[in-house]
Design a protein around this motif. Structure first.
Motif: not given
Ligand code: CP
Length: 307
Positions: A266-276
């Motif tokens: 996964m690409n954090r901050g692009i596909e998904i937020a780290s909090e999620v």
């Protein structure tokens, strides 16, 4: 119609609901410390001609757990570089005693081609072929979904992102339709959605992510397959994240018990937020753990049909 016994696992189109549920049940039994099968006499060749972390390592761990022998085919130092054909390479490895090939290749239908040409008794698992399919990933995904929801027909599933280049999305759609999931939403920028209807009654294509996520039970967010894009992305990473990245605000649109999945990497901050990704509704690491168990179940299924 009942699936005839499979010699290979090449496409999720070949699996009916009974077989999918049987594989999930077997994999879940390993989770609850059911004795592992022992396949000492079997040799598995991990034939990866494309990068991988999860699939390759989980197949190796799964093979160790069922006590099979494992070899890694080192394609960069192989005689493929001396113009040996792939088919001759597989035939030679089968003759040495390989019983099962796990194949990843960037060419679509590569595993099918080898399965059609190989006369040896070895089984083949498609571990990802270009944009086409990734059946073992989809099987571990439905296993993860079933651990959280019991009624397939009532389930609402959103698959978000680069749909057309995603072999994970293609395989998962086949399995969800076989399991009679009636509400599947493919969400992404218009250029990444399929042009032809997959299943007019049960599959919708949507460009508005916020609209598409309303009341869903499962969100599967996908990696942007940059290596497979024919042309540059129309949107910058920031705009993509704002429209399609799963953050806490978008997650609130889904059902309160919704789970979030991602096949990785996964690409954090692009596909998904780290909090999620790291939040309590995330099942991303559960998918990885289930991957080992599902791959054990798949190899056991194929070996039983060889023995
Ligand atoms: N999900 C998946 O196929 O990951 P890898 O590319 O790391 O194997």
């Amino acid at each position: 119609m009942h699936t005839p016994p499979l010699k290979h696992l090449l496409s999720c189109r070949d699996l009916d609901a009974d077989l999918i549920l049987q594989l999930i049940q077997t994999a879940n039994q390993y989770l609850s410390h059911h004795p592992h099968p022992a396949w000492h006499q079997k040799t598995i060749c991990l034939f990866f001609v494309e990068d991988s972390t999860r699939t390759r390592c989980s197949f190796e761990i799964a093979a160790q757990k069922i006590q099979a022998n494992v070899i890694h085919f080192d394609w960069q130092r192989s005689s493929l570089n001396k113009n040996e054909t792939y088919l001759d390479t597989f035939a030679n490895l089968a003759e040495m005693g390989v019983n099962l090939f796990v194949i990843r290749h960037k060419e679509e239908l590569f595993s099918q081609k080898i399965a059609a040409g190989l006369t040896a008794n070895a089984a083949i698992i498609n571990a990802g072929d270009g944009c086409h399919e990734h059946p073992t990933q989809a099987l571990l995904d439905v296993m993860t979904i079933q651990q959280n929801f019991s009624d397939w027909e009532k389930l609402k599933v959103a698959i978000v992102g680069d749909i057309i280049h995603s072999r994970v999305a293609h395989s998962l759609c086949h399995l969800l339709l076989s399991l009679e999931v009636a509400d599947i939403r493919l969400i992404g920028p218009k250029e990444w959605l399929p042009e032809t209807q997959i299943h007019p009654k049960h599959v919708q294509c949507l460009t508005d992510c916020r609209q598409g996520l309303k009341e869903v039970d499962v969100i599967v967010t996908l990696r942007i397959q940059k290596e497979r894009l024919e042309k540059e992305m129309q949107m910058c990473d920031q705009d993509y994240f704002s429209q399609y990245g799963i953050d806490t605000h978008k997650l609130k649109l889904a059902h309160q018990n919704a789970i979030v999945m991602h096949p990785g990497p996964m690409n954090r901050g692009i596909e998904i937020a780290s909090e999620v990704a790291d939040g309590k509704q995330s099942r991303i690491l559960t998918q990885v753990r289930n991957g080992v168990l599902m791959r054990m179940a798949i190899m056991d299924y194929l070996f039983r049909r060889q023995s």
